[in-house]
Design a protein around this motif. Structure first.
Motif, PDB file in Angstrom:
ATOM      1  N   ARG A 157       0.862  -1.175   0.000  1.00 44.81           N
ATOM      2  CA  ARG A 157       0.000   0.000   0.000  1.00 44.81           C
ATOM      3  C   ARG A 157       0.895   1.220   0.000  1.00 44.81           C
ATOM      4  NH1 ARG A 157      -3.511  -2.513   4.512  1.00 44.81           N
ATOM      5  NH2 ARG A 157      -4.997  -3.670   3.263  1.00 44.81           N
ATOM      6  N   PRO A 158       0.729   2.066  -0.981  1.00 41.69           N
ATOM      7  CA  PRO A 158       1.580   3.256  -1.009  1.00 41.69           C
ATOM      8  C   PRO A 158       1.312   4.140   0.206  1.00 41.69           C
ATOM      9  CG  PRO A 158      -0.128   3.382  -2.699  1.00 41.69           C
ATOM     10  CD  PRO A 158      -0.235   2.032  -2.069  1.00 41.69           C
ATOM     11  N   ARG A 159       2.374   4.696   0.743  1.00 46.88           N
ATOM     12  CA  ARG A 159       2.247   5.578   1.901  1.00 46.88           C
ATOM     13  C   ARG A 159       1.721   6.925   1.457  1.00 46.88           C
ATOM     14  NH1 ARG A 159       7.473   5.526   5.541  1.00 46.88           N
ATOM     15  NH2 ARG A 159       6.561   7.547   5.872  1.00 46.88           N
ATOM     16  N   VAL A 160       0.881   7.476   2.295  1.00 44.30           N
ATOM     17  CA  VAL A 160       0.349   8.799   2.016  1.00 44.30           C
ATOM     18  C   VAL A 160       1.302   9.821   2.632  1.00 44.30           C
ATOM     19  CG1 VAL A 160      -1.592  10.348   2.425  1.00 44.30           C
ATOM     20  CG2 VAL A 160      -2.001   7.915   2.036  1.00 44.30           C
ATOM     21  N   ALA A 161       1.646  10.813   1.862  1.00 43.72           N
ATOM     22  CA  ALA A 161       2.552  11.848   2.363  1.00 43.72           C
ATOM     23  C   ALA A 161       1.850  12.637   3.455  1.00 43.72           C
ATOM     24  CB  ALA A 161       2.954  12.778   1.227  1.00 43.72           C
ATOM     25  N   PRO A 162       2.570  12.989   4.539  1.00 47.91           N
ATOM     26  CA  PRO A 162       1.945  13.776   5.609  1.00 47.91           C
ATOM     27  C   PRO A 162       1.582  15.166   5.099  1.00 47.91           C
ATOM     28  CG  PRO A 162       4.289  13.515   6.005  1.00 47.91           C
ATOM     29  CD  PRO A 162       3.961  12.694   4.804  1.00 47.91           C
TER      30      PRO A 162
END
Length: 134
Positions: A27-32
């Motif tokens: 799952r691609p990480r969501v940028a903060p």
């Protein structure tokens, strides 16, 4: 590019292998968000915060919660929360606070508009001695 690969394969005598990335459970990480990054910087440098003037109530609450979660909450921040005449102060971890610190902070503060005071985990404080019975 394909010609260079073909020459390499012919020269080395190797076969090209079809390759594709395997993404089992990936799952691609969501940028903060910029807000989250900014709050993290404030938490790491909490001792440099000099005022909560013009800071919206929701952001003050979020910052206070982060400071409590990271054990960076201290008397300096608590005194800043009491400055002015706040209507609500909620601190979810006050285990660091002594009774004397709380007494001094309350004496210096304008409590006229204070409707909600929530100080959780005040293990060292006895409110019976600080707040008189009505």
């Amino acid at each position: 590019m394909k010609d260079a690969i073909d020459k390499y394969v012919k020269h080395e005598g190797e076969k090209l292998v079809d390759w594709s990335p395997r993404c089992v459970g990936f799952r691609p990480r969501v940028a903060p968000s910029l807000l989250d990054l900014s709050l993290d910087v404030l938490v790491k440098n909490a001792d440099a915060i000099s005022s909560f003037d013009h800071v919206p109530e929701w952001m003050r609450k979020k910052l206070t919660n982060l400071l409590c979660e990271t054990h960076k909450m201290d008397i300096h921040i608590l005194e800043l929360l009491f400055k002015g005449s706040p209507s609500e102060i909620r601190v979810h971890s006050c285990s660091w606070m002594t009774q004397q610190q709380l007494t001094d902070t309350l004496r210096k503060s304008n409590l006229q508009n204070l409707k909600v005071l929530q100080l959780d985990y005040c293990g060292q404080c006895s409110f019976d001695d600080i707040i008189p019975n009505s």
